[in-house]
Design a protein around this motif. Sequence first.
Motif, PDB file in Angstrom:
ATOM      1  N   GLU A  94       0.765  -1.210  -0.139  1.00 41.73           N
ATOM      2  CA  GLU A  94      -0.013  -0.367   0.254  1.00 41.73           C
ATOM      3  C   GLU A  94       1.148   1.133  -0.330  1.00 41.73           C
ATOM      4  OE1 GLU A  94      -3.054   2.172   3.076  1.00 41.73           O
ATOM      5  OE2 GLU A  94      -3.102  -0.115   2.915  1.00 41.73           O
ATOM      6  N   LEU A  95       1.977   1.174   0.762  1.00 46.51           N
ATOM      7  CA  LEU A  95       2.564   2.659   1.220  1.00 46.51           C
ATOM      8  C   LEU A  95       3.825   2.694  -0.184  1.00 46.51           C
ATOM      9  CD1 LEU A  95       2.536   2.543   5.190  1.00 46.51           C
ATOM     10  CD2 LEU A  95       1.156   3.987   3.397  1.00 46.51           C
ATOM     11  N   LEU A  96       4.402   1.937  -0.202  1.00 51.85           N
ATOM     12  CA  LEU A  96       5.539   1.921  -0.882  1.00 51.85           C
ATOM     13  C   LEU A  96       5.751   1.010  -2.463  1.00 51.85           C
ATOM     14  CD1 LEU A  96       8.553   0.723   2.116  1.00 51.85           C
ATOM     15  CD2 LEU A  96       7.908   3.489   0.889  1.00 51.85           C
ATOM     16  N   ASP A  97       5.189   0.202  -2.493  1.00 47.67           N
ATOM     17  CA  ASP A  97       4.912   0.060  -4.125  1.00 47.67           C
ATOM     18  C   ASP A  97       4.316   0.407  -5.656  1.00 47.67           C
ATOM     19  OD1 ASP A  97       5.290  -2.284  -2.672  1.00 47.67           O
ATOM     20  OD2 ASP A  97       4.060  -3.894  -3.801  1.00 47.67           O
ATOM     21  N   PRO A  98       3.655   2.022  -4.947  1.00 50.05           N
ATOM     22  CA  PRO A  98       3.243   2.449  -6.370  1.00 50.05           C
ATOM     23  C   PRO A  98       4.446   3.429  -6.716  1.00 50.05           C
ATOM     24  CG  PRO A  98       1.591   2.986  -4.282  1.00 50.05           C
ATOM     25  CD  PRO A  98       2.881   1.446  -3.912  1.00 50.05           C
ATOM     26  N   ILE A  99       5.316   3.668  -6.003  1.00 52.20           N
ATOM     27  CA  ILE A  99       6.968   4.862  -5.918  1.00 52.20           C
ATOM     28  C   ILE A  99       8.014   3.468  -6.192  1.00 52.20           C
ATOM     29  CG2 ILE A  99       7.822   4.798  -3.915  1.00 52.20           C
ATOM     30  CD1 ILE A  99       8.566   7.499  -5.529  1.00 52.20           C
ATOM     31  N   ALA A 100       6.884   2.598  -6.392  1.00 49.93           N
ATOM     32  CA  ALA A 100       8.610   1.658  -6.761  1.00 49.93           C
ATOM     33  C   ALA A 100       8.061   0.803  -7.819  1.00 49.93           C
ATOM     34  CB  ALA A 100       8.544   0.250  -5.578  1.00 49.93           C
ATOM     35  N   ARG A 101       6.753   1.019  -8.465  1.00 51.14           N
ATOM     36  CA  ARG A 101       5.904   0.647 -10.102  1.00 51.14           C
ATOM     37  C   ARG A 101       6.831   1.595 -10.804  1.00 51.14           C
ATOM     38  NH1 ARG A 101       2.682  -3.350 -10.837  1.00 51.14           N
ATOM     39  NH2 ARG A 101       1.732  -4.544  -8.483  1.00 51.14           N
ATOM     40  N   ASP A 102       6.872   3.227 -10.565  1.00 48.52           N
ATOM     41  CA  ASP A 102       6.684   4.316 -11.047  1.00 48.52           C
ATOM     42  C   ASP A 102       8.547   3.537 -11.071  1.00 48.52           C
ATOM     43  OD1 ASP A 102       4.512   4.947 -10.781  1.00 48.52           O
ATOM     44  OD2 ASP A 102       5.122   6.860  -9.849  1.00 48.52           O
ATOM     45  N   MET A 103       9.376   3.569 -10.655  1.00 49.95           N
ATOM     46  CA  MET A 103      11.308   3.412 -10.654  1.00 49.95           C
ATOM     47  C   MET A 103      10.954   2.590 -11.540  1.00 49.95           C
ATOM     48  SD  MET A 103      12.252   4.424  -6.927  1.00 49.95           S
ATOM     49  CE  MET A 103      11.944   6.377  -6.188  1.00 49.95           C
ATOM     50  N   ILE A 104      10.453   1.558 -11.611  1.00 43.88           N
ATOM     51  CA  ILE A 104      10.949  -0.045 -12.447  1.00 43.88           C
ATOM     52  C   ILE A 104      10.865   0.553 -13.397  1.00 43.88           C
ATOM     53  CG2 ILE A 104       9.869  -2.151 -13.108  1.00 43.88           C
ATOM     54  CD1 ILE A 104       9.806  -2.358  -9.866  1.00 43.88           C
ATOM     55  N   ALA A 105       9.224   1.463 -14.146  1.00 48.20           N
ATOM     56  CA  ALA A 105       9.115   1.998 -15.369  1.00 48.20           C
ATOM     57  C   ALA A 105       9.899   3.059 -16.139  1.00 48.20           C
ATOM     58  CB  ALA A 105       7.511   2.755 -15.264  1.00 48.20           C
ATOM     59  N   LEU A 106      10.489   3.501 -14.763  1.00 49.69           N
ATOM     60  CA  LEU A 106      11.994   4.980 -15.350  1.00 49.69           C
ATOM     61  C   LEU A 106      13.434   3.999 -15.936  1.00 49.69           C
ATOM     62  CD1 LEU A 106      11.397   7.543 -13.245  1.00 49.69           C
ATOM     63  CD2 LEU A 106      11.439   7.601 -15.565  1.00 49.69           C
ATOM     64  N   LEU A 107      13.618   2.717 -15.171  1.00 51.10           N
ATOM     65  CA  LEU A 107      14.275   2.195 -15.582  1.00 51.10           C
ATOM     66  C   LEU A 107      14.169   1.568 -16.685  1.00 51.10           C
ATOM     67  CD1 LEU A 107      15.181   0.713 -11.472  1.00 51.10           C
ATOM     68  CD2 LEU A 107      16.863   2.023 -13.138  1.00 51.10           C
ATOM     69  N   GLU A 108      13.767   0.278 -16.756  1.00 49.37           N
ATOM     70  CA  GLU A 108      13.077  -0.076 -18.257  1.00 49.37           C
ATOM     71  C   GLU A 108      13.408   0.861 -19.607  1.00 49.37           C
ATOM     72  OE1 GLU A 108       9.925  -2.482 -20.192  1.00 49.37           O
ATOM     73  OE2 GLU A 108       8.741  -1.337 -18.518  1.00 49.37           O
ATOM     74  N   GLU A 109      12.814   2.746 -19.191  1.00 51.29           N
ATOM     75  CA  GLU A 109      13.006   3.514 -20.251  1.00 51.29           C
ATOM     76  C   GLU A 109      14.216   3.886 -20.030  1.00 51.29           C
ATOM     77  OE1 GLU A 109      12.358   8.692 -20.520  1.00 51.29           O
ATOM     78  OE2 GLU A 109      10.334   6.887 -19.270  1.00 51.29           O
ATOM     79  N   LEU A 110      15.087   3.870 -18.987  1.00 51.69           N
ATOM     80  CA  LEU A 110      16.887   4.101 -19.606  1.00 51.69           C
ATOM     81  C   LEU A 110      17.450   2.726 -19.917  1.00 51.69           C
ATOM     82  CD1 LEU A 110      16.847   6.769 -16.830  1.00 51.69           C
ATOM     83  CD2 LEU A 110      17.099   7.436 -19.576  1.00 51.69           C
ATOM     84  N   MET A 111      16.522   1.994 -20.211  1.00 48.79           N
ATOM     85  CA  MET A 111      17.721   0.112 -20.682  1.00 48.79           C
ATOM     86  C   MET A 111      17.380  -0.024 -21.476  1.00 48.79           C
ATOM     87  SD  MET A 111      17.598  -1.016 -16.495  1.00 48.79           S
ATOM     88  CE  MET A 111      18.045  -2.595 -17.215  1.00 48.79           C
TER      89      MET A 111
END
Length: 211
Positions: A135-152
Motif C-alpha cells: 500500500e505505502l511503498l509499491d506505487p512509487i517502486a512501480r514508477d521507478m521500475i518503469a523509469l529504469l526500463e525507459e533508461l535501459m
Amino acid sequence: MSAVSPGDQKRARARILDAAEEQFAEAGFDGTSLRQIALRANVPVPLVGYHFGSKLGLYRAIFEAGVPAILDQRAAGMALADAEKDPVRRLEMIMRAILGPMLRLRNAEGKGFFAKMLAREVNDPSAAERGILEELLDPIARDMIALLEELMPGRSKADAGWAYQIIVGTMFFVMADQGRIARMTDGACNPDDAESTLSHIIKFLLPGVRS
C-alpha cells in the motif's frame, strides 16, 4: 480515559509509538507483544489498545508516520532526474533517489529504529499479509521500475525489475548491518556515513545496471 487531559493523552500516545518502534525494530512484529510495548512506554496495556486498537494498528501507525517523508524525498529526487537530459546521469540520479532517503535513515536523529523496522518488514515472510509495503511503498517502486526500463533501451521489464531489486536489496542489507562491515574493514566502511555509502554503492552498481 475522560479524567486524563488531552495533553497527557497525546504525550502517552507519542511514548507508545516510540516504545513500539524500538521494540518492533529489535524483535520484529511476531516477536513483540502489546505488554512489552506498554512496559517500555510505562503505560497500562489497555491504553495501547485505546489509541491503536491492536498490535497491527500500532505497527501500521508507525509506518504511516514514517513513510511519507521517505516518499517525499524520493519524489523530489525523481523530479530532478526527470529534468536531466544525459541518460547516464539521469540513471545515476534515479539510483540516488531510490537509495538516498533510506540510507540516511540509519543516522537520522530518532530514525534508526524505523530504518531497522523497514529492513525487517521487507524480509518478513508475513509482510504480504499485512499489506503495508504494497500500500505505502509499491506505487512509487512501480514508477521507478518503469523509469529504469525507459533508461535501459532494448532490455525487458524483467531486466528493469531485477535491476530495481538488486538496488534495493543492497540498500536493505546495508540498513540492517549491525557493525559487521565496519569491523571487517577496521572502520574503513561505515554505513552510518550515508553519503560515502551511497557513493560507493552507486560506483559499483551503476555500471552493472547500465550494461
